[in-house]
Design an enzyme around this catalytic site. Structure first.
Site, PDB file in Angstrom:
ATOM      1  N   MET A  59     -21.658 -41.492   6.822  1.00  0.00           N
ATOM      2  CA  MET A  59     -22.203 -42.018   8.080  1.00  0.00           C
ATOM      3  C   MET A  59     -21.132 -42.572   9.015  1.00  0.00           C
ATOM      4  SD  MET A  59     -25.128 -41.042   7.556  1.00  0.00           S
ATOM      5  CE  MET A  59     -26.241 -41.695   8.785  1.00  0.00           C
ATOM      6  N   ASP A  62     -21.976 -34.809  15.048  1.00  0.00           N
ATOM      7  CA  ASP A  62     -22.743 -33.643  14.566  1.00  0.00           C
ATOM      8  C   ASP A  62     -22.559 -32.434  15.477  1.00  0.00           C
ATOM      9  OD1 ASP A  62     -25.264 -36.016  13.656  1.00  0.00           O
ATOM     10  OD2 ASP A  62     -23.792 -35.051  12.342  1.00  0.00           O
ATOM     11  N   ASN A 105     -27.541 -34.934  -2.303  1.00  0.00           N
ATOM     12  CA  ASN A 105     -27.029 -33.584  -1.978  1.00  0.00           C
ATOM     13  C   ASN A 105     -25.748 -33.329  -2.771  1.00  0.00           C
ATOM     14  OD1 ASN A 105     -29.161 -33.441  -0.241  1.00  0.00           O
ATOM     15  ND2 ASN A 105     -27.933 -33.436   1.635  1.00  0.00           N
ATOM     16  N   ILE A 147     -18.143 -41.396  11.977  1.00  0.00           N
ATOM     17  CA  ILE A 147     -17.535 -40.334  12.782  1.00  0.00           C
ATOM     18  C   ILE A 147     -16.033 -40.459  12.594  1.00  0.00           C
ATOM     19  CG2 ILE A 147     -17.277 -39.389  15.105  1.00  0.00           C
ATOM     20  CD1 ILE A 147     -20.121 -39.301  13.866  1.00  0.00           C
ATOM     21  N   ARG A 151     -10.178 -50.236  13.601  1.00  0.00           N
ATOM     22  CA  ARG A 151     -10.754 -48.924  13.287  1.00  0.00           C
ATOM     23  C   ARG A 151      -9.652 -47.899  13.038  1.00  0.00           C
ATOM     24  NH1 ARG A 151     -15.589 -45.426  13.477  1.00  0.00           N
ATOM     25  NH2 ARG A 151     -14.609 -43.571  12.592  1.00  0.00           N
ATOM     26  N   ASN A 180     -19.891 -30.433   7.524  1.00  0.00           N
ATOM     27  CA  ASN A 180     -20.898 -31.494   7.569  1.00  0.00           C
ATOM     28  C   ASN A 180     -22.284 -30.890   7.392  1.00  0.00           C
ATOM     29  OD1 ASN A 180     -21.942 -34.189   8.113  1.00  0.00           O
ATOM     30  ND2 ASN A 180     -22.586 -33.389  10.107  1.00  0.00           N
ATOM     31  N   THR A 181     -23.173 -31.666   6.769  1.00  0.00           N
ATOM     32  CA  THR A 181     -24.582 -31.246   6.688  1.00  0.00           C
ATOM     33  C   THR A 181     -25.398 -32.231   7.530  1.00  0.00           C
ATOM     34  OG1 THR A 181     -25.174 -32.686   4.814  1.00  0.00           O
ATOM     35  CG2 THR A 181     -24.230 -30.529   4.283  1.00  0.00           C
ATOM     36  N   HIS A 182     -26.434 -31.715   8.177  1.00  0.00           N
ATOM     37  CA  HIS A 182     -27.256 -32.573   9.031  1.00  0.00           C
ATOM     38  C   HIS A 182     -28.720 -32.169   8.868  1.00  0.00           C
ATOM     39  CE1 HIS A 182     -28.188 -35.230  12.376  1.00  0.00           C
ATOM     40  NE2 HIS A 182     -28.908 -34.264  12.910  1.00  0.00           N
ATOM     41  N   ALA A 233     -14.702 -33.397  16.597  1.00  0.00           N
ATOM     42  CA  ALA A 233     -14.554 -34.848  16.793  1.00  0.00           C
ATOM     43  C   ALA A 233     -15.814 -35.491  17.384  1.00  0.00           C
ATOM     44  CB  ALA A 233     -13.363 -35.129  17.701  1.00  0.00           C
TER      45      ALA A 233
HETATM   46  C1  GRF Z   1     -28.694 -35.900   4.175  1.00  0.00           C
HETATM   47  O1  GRF Z   1     -29.903 -35.395   4.699  1.00  0.00           O
HETATM   48  C2  GRF Z   1     -27.594 -35.757   5.179  1.00  0.00           C
HETATM   49  O2  GRF Z   1     -27.653 -34.570   5.951  1.00  0.00           O
HETATM   50  C3  GRF Z   1     -27.856 -36.957   6.054  1.00  0.00           C
HETATM   51  O3  GRF Z   1     -28.159 -37.996   5.154  1.00  0.00           O
HETATM   52  C4  GRF Z   1     -28.735 -37.404   3.986  1.00  0.00           C
HETATM   53  C5  GRF Z   1     -27.905 -37.832   2.812  1.00  0.00           C
HETATM   54  O4  GRF Z   1     -28.688 -37.794   1.695  1.00  0.00           O
HETATM   55  N1  GRF Z   1     -26.685 -37.293   6.855  1.00  0.00           N
HETATM   56  P1  GRF Z   1     -27.979 -38.018   0.252  1.00  0.00           P
HETATM   57  O5  GRF Z   1     -27.072 -39.226   0.390  1.00  0.00           O
HETATM   58  O6  GRF Z   1     -27.204 -36.756  -0.043  1.00  0.00           O
HETATM   59  O7  GRF Z   1     -29.123 -38.225  -0.691  1.00  0.00           O
END
Ligand code: GRF
Length: 187
Positions: free
Chosen positions: A89, A144, A13, A91, A64, A106-108, A141
């Site tokens: 990955m 997702d 991404n 939080i 942490r 953030n993208t999910h 916080a």
């Molecule tokens: C993405 O789908 C993101 O939303 C999720 O893990 C994937 C990451 O893919 N948390 P990449 O590392 O960008 O290929």
């Protein structure tokens, strides 16, 4: 507009953002790309593209809270307008959210609030939903959680595997992230 991007994995991404900036369709500056672990393809791709990179290795810190503080200090040193978590990955700590409240995106790979967490694609398939998708949101916080910015639906096909579905979701995710970043850059 300056951004710092955080990754933990392949960074496909992120690659789409790098490509959009390089071809002039995304008017922003990627100040740096960082990871929580060494050897990620995401950081490797970024270095190949001539971008500044950093690693704040989770395993280098006994507590942490020390990792949290080191990550915040490193990211803040670039004075970004926005921090983008793209396959990151971890939080982040409340202190990080406070520093970048409303500026941590953030993208999910699911339609939040459904299927949060590290296995959103797998969980959607296991539940049996017919439509899932991807979400871009301002992260708070939680895991997702936070105000949703944009979403794209993606149908689950009978022949889908977790990988085939995730790859199809990522195509939509990349387009959505670039659209959101373009809108933020214009704001
Ligand atoms: C993405 O789908 C993101 O939303 C999720 O893990 C994937 C990451 O893919 N948390 P990449 O590392 O960008 O290929």
């Amino acid at each position: 507009m300056r951004i710092v991007v955080l990754v933990s994995g392949t960074g496909s991404n992120l690659q789409s953002v790098i490509d959009a900036v390089a071809n002039g369709s995304l008017p922003l500056d990627i100040a740096a790309v960082g990871a929580d672990r060494p050897g990620t393809l995401g950081v490797e791709r970024s270095a190949s593209a001539g971008l500044e990179t950093f690693v704040v290795n989770f395993k280098d810190y006994s507590a942490r809270t020390e990792w949290d503080a080191a990550l915040l200090e490193k990211v803040a040193s670039y004075a970004p307008d926005y921090v983008i978590s793209s396959g990151f990955m971890r939080i982040v700590a409340p202190g990080f959210i406070n520093a970048f409240e409303g500026r941590y995106v953030n993208t999910h790979p699911a339609l939040l609030p459904s299927f949060p967490g590290a296995h959103g694609v797998r969980d959607a398939m296991a539940y049996g939903v017919k439509v899932t998708g991807c979400t871009v949101h301002f992260a708070d916080a939680g895991v997702d959680t936070g105000p949703i910015i944009a979403q794209t639906p993606v149908a689950i096909l009978p022949e889908d595997t977790e990988d085939s579905l995730h790859e199809r979701i990522k195509v939509a995710e990349r387009e959505l992230l670039i659209q959101v970043l373009a809108d933020l850059a214009r704001a």
